[in-house]
Design an enzyme around this catalytic site. Structure first.
Site, mmCIF file in Angstrom:
data_model
loop_
_atom_site.group_PDB
_atom_site.id
_atom_site.type_symbol
_atom_site.label_atom_id
_atom_site.label_comp_id
_atom_site.label_asym_id
_atom_site.label_seq_id
_atom_site.Cartn_x
_atom_site.Cartn_y
_atom_site.Cartn_z
ATOM 1 N N GLU A 74 3.422 -1.519 2.852
ATOM 2 C CA GLU A 74 2.865 -1.549 1.524
ATOM 3 C C GLU A 74 3.899 -2.148 0.700
ATOM 4 O O GLU A 74 3.564 -2.837 -0.411
ATOM 5 C CB GLU A 74 2.527 -0.255 1.251
ATOM 6 N N LYS A 95 3.297 -5.268 -1.881
ATOM 7 C CA LYS A 95 3.465 -5.154 -3.439
ATOM 8 C C LYS A 95 4.719 -5.953 -3.985
ATOM 9 O O LYS A 95 4.155 -6.751 -5.079
ATOM 10 C CB LYS A 95 3.936 -3.663 -3.665
#
Ligand code: M6R
Length: 594
Positions: A471, A475
């Site tokens: 993640e 991002k």
């Protein structure tokens, strides 16, 4: 991804539609347009161009007064980003004007079979729709021409159609792409998203697939797939327009990162009664009858799904698989005998998941949607749904919705696994820990500046730290355009370590005691090959030289804590590079095409 708004009523239609388009900006787009019926000149006016809604607003300054308008934000799928391909599209005779969200898969054959291979002005699939309506309307009523056209379309659409022979009529139609009707004392508004309705309407009525809404004067009628009249059922909106404002923050993304402690507290309020966790019994019962959970999701939501898998496997005896929605939809794995499906989606509109849902329902399996938008298509169409209560997430990069997904997954696993530790207390401690860490967030700015000096970066971890690394990397790449990889720390030396050179940034995540030393060894390995390493560790596992030390929280809630500095690193990396943080290039918030 494309957004549409239409208004018919007593107020100035241009203002209402432009306001709706501003609200839809967050979905991601590259062009914008509006068409309105000029009350005085009795003709349509049309303004469109590539670029922002603010640019469209300045173009439309000269427009005359109007009570009927449709508008569009385009995220290009067919044809380049330019003025001609922007919506609305007008028919040859200029009688009809259309805006469209979705993809018409058979537009080439429609052009060949029904338009005599007509040369179109634009490269879009949408223009075929408006030219077909116009062509058919030469020999039949407009209503019949629209019906005939809709019956021939294959693919997804949310459509608004204007007809200059009926300037008191707005027609809306939908299949697969979302479309919602709102009403006020002064008129009707139709849009692809609640955020665009909220200022004008206290309630809304979603359109079903293949249905058509005809707004005429001060009344609206719905027709179903078979053209039979359908009851229009309005639901209360329950949407706080103020939460979708930026407030004192320079970007929605920073606001949403800072809101995470509040989100944790909101979830506590919504899911606990008298200190006791309340989980819908029908969901637990459906799970109890299954032999395996299949989590389906995309992007950030899929990364939350990986953490969910690990939580389920720690807290329950239920085996869990996680699948990429776009893969599962067309290449489903061999399923267990009694599968239970969990769809995770912030928006609840992701087309890849909708395709999965259709498949799952055709097999009669039970499915739950975990989403931030309880009015969304996936929430309405699944057997069950759980809301994550993150509040409106406007930045394209998902932050608070990810942590809210993690927490709701934790609650589900906790309830199903009949765990007995005090989870309410653990959540309160998490909110407090997040808050105390977030007071010091500016120190990350310097770190992002000094460490992220190369074109690429790595985030490494093991177990749930690996999932959070995935993640973190997503991002960073989506908003700063740096090439980032999330990697299982132990896997690095099986090939990828070849990419490590002098000053390559490598962030190591450490929140699990069992593998803390292993990850530290992997960081040593890359450091000895020139990497610039930054360790992000939970306090009880930290060492003196660790750059980022986070307060300790319950082990099941650590991913929600660990992700926060990585969100801030991405934010500051994008800020330093002058990127459009809330609306990164090529991306859309709600991915409504497959
Ligand atoms: O609305 P969804 O959660 O279904 O969206 C899935 C992905 O498109 C989404 O998570 C995307 O990866 C985020 N913008 C990443 O920040």
């Amino acid at each position: 991804m494309c957004g549409i708004v239409g208004y018919l009523g007593k107020e100035e239609a241009k203002d209402i539609v432009l306001n709706g388009l501003f609200k839809l900006e967050y979905r991601g787009y590259d062009s914008a347009g509006i068409s309105l019926y000029n009350n005085k000149d009795k003709r349509f006016e049309l303004f469109k161009d590539q670029g922002r809604v603010a640019h469209l607003e300045s173009l439309a300054k000269t427009a005359g007064a109007s009570n009927l308008a449709i508008g569009h934000t385009r995220w290009a799928t067919h044809g380049k980003v330019n003025q001609i391909n922007a919506h609305p599209h007008e028919s040859r005779s200029k009688r009809f004007v259309v805006v469209h969200n979705g993809v018409i898969e058979n537009y080439k054959s429609l052009r060949r079979d029904f338009l005599n291979g007509m040369t179109l002005d634009s490269e879009t699939d949408t223009e075929v729709i408006v030219q077909m309506i116009d062509t058919f309307a030469q020999n039949m009523s407009a209503k019949a021409a629209i019906q005939k056209t809709l019956g021939l379309l294959k693919g997804s659409y949310a459509l608004l159609i204007l007809d200059n022979k009926h300037p008191d009529r707005l027609v809306a139609a939908k299949n697969k792409s979302p479309l919602l009707l709102g009403k006020s004392d002064n008129g009707f508004i139709v849009a692809s998203d609640l955020v665009a309705l909220a200022k004008y309407s206290q309630n809304f009525a979603p359109l079903d697939d293949y249905s058509v809404a005809v707004i005429e004067g001060n009344q609206v009628r719905f027709f179903n797939k078979d053209h039979a009249p359908q009851e229009v059922i309005f639901e209360p909106m329950d949407f706080d327009d103020d939460l979708a404002e930026m407030g004192p923050y320079p970007h929605f993304m920073l606001k949403e990162i800072m809101e995470q402690p509040l989100v944790v507290r909101t979830i506590i309020n919504k899911y606990f009664e008298d200190e006791r966790l309340v989980m819908k019994p029908e969901i637990l019962a459906a799970m109890a009858q299954s032999d395996r959970v299949y989590i389906l999701a995309a992007g950030t939501s899929m990364h939350a799904g990986f953490v969910g898998k690990s939580l389920f496997e720690k807290m329950t005896d239920m085996p869990v698989e996680v699948h990429i929605a776009s893969e599962f939809a067309y290449h489903p794995p061999t399923l267990s005998k009694k599968p239970f499906f969990v769809l995770i989606s912030q928006s609840g509109e992701t087309a890849d998941l909708r395709a999965c849902l259709m498949h799952i329902k055709s097999l009669n399996h039970q499915v739950i949607t975990i989403t931030n938008v309880r009015t969304s298509t996936l929430a309405r169409e699944a057997n069950h749904f759980l809301e994550i209560f993150a509040g409106p997430e406007i930045a394209v990069a998902s932050t608070k919705a990810y942590t809210a997904q993690l927490i709701v997954l934790t609650l589900l696993a906790y309830a199903y696994g009949k765990q007995t530790f005090d989870i309410r207390k653990a959540l309160s401690e998490l909110a407090h820990a997040m808050e105390s860490y977030l007071t010091d967030y500016e120190t990350i700015e310097m770190l992002a500046k000094t460490v992220l000096t190369k074109r690429n970066a790595f985030f490494i971890g093991r177990g749930v730290d690996y999932y959070v690394s995935l993640e973190a990397a997503l991002k960073l790449k989506e908003i700063s355009y740096l090439q980032a990889e999330g990697f299982a720390a132990g896997e690095l030396k099986h090939g990828t370590i070849a990419l490590i050179e002098e000053d390559t940034p490598v962030f190591g995540l450490i929140s699990d005691k069992r593998i803390a030393l292993n990850t530290r060894s992997n960081l040593d390995e890359v450091r000895s090959r020139g990497a610039r390493t930054v360790t992000i560790a939970i306090e009880s596992l930290s060492e003196d030289e660790d750059a980022i030390v986070l307060p300790d929280v319950h082990e099941y809630l650590r991913p929600a804590m660990m992700v926060i500095p990585t969100q801030l690193i991405s934010y500051y990396a994008a800020l330093q590079r002058g990127c459009d943080i809330d609306k990164p290039r090529n991306l859309a918030k709600s991915v409504t095409v497959e």
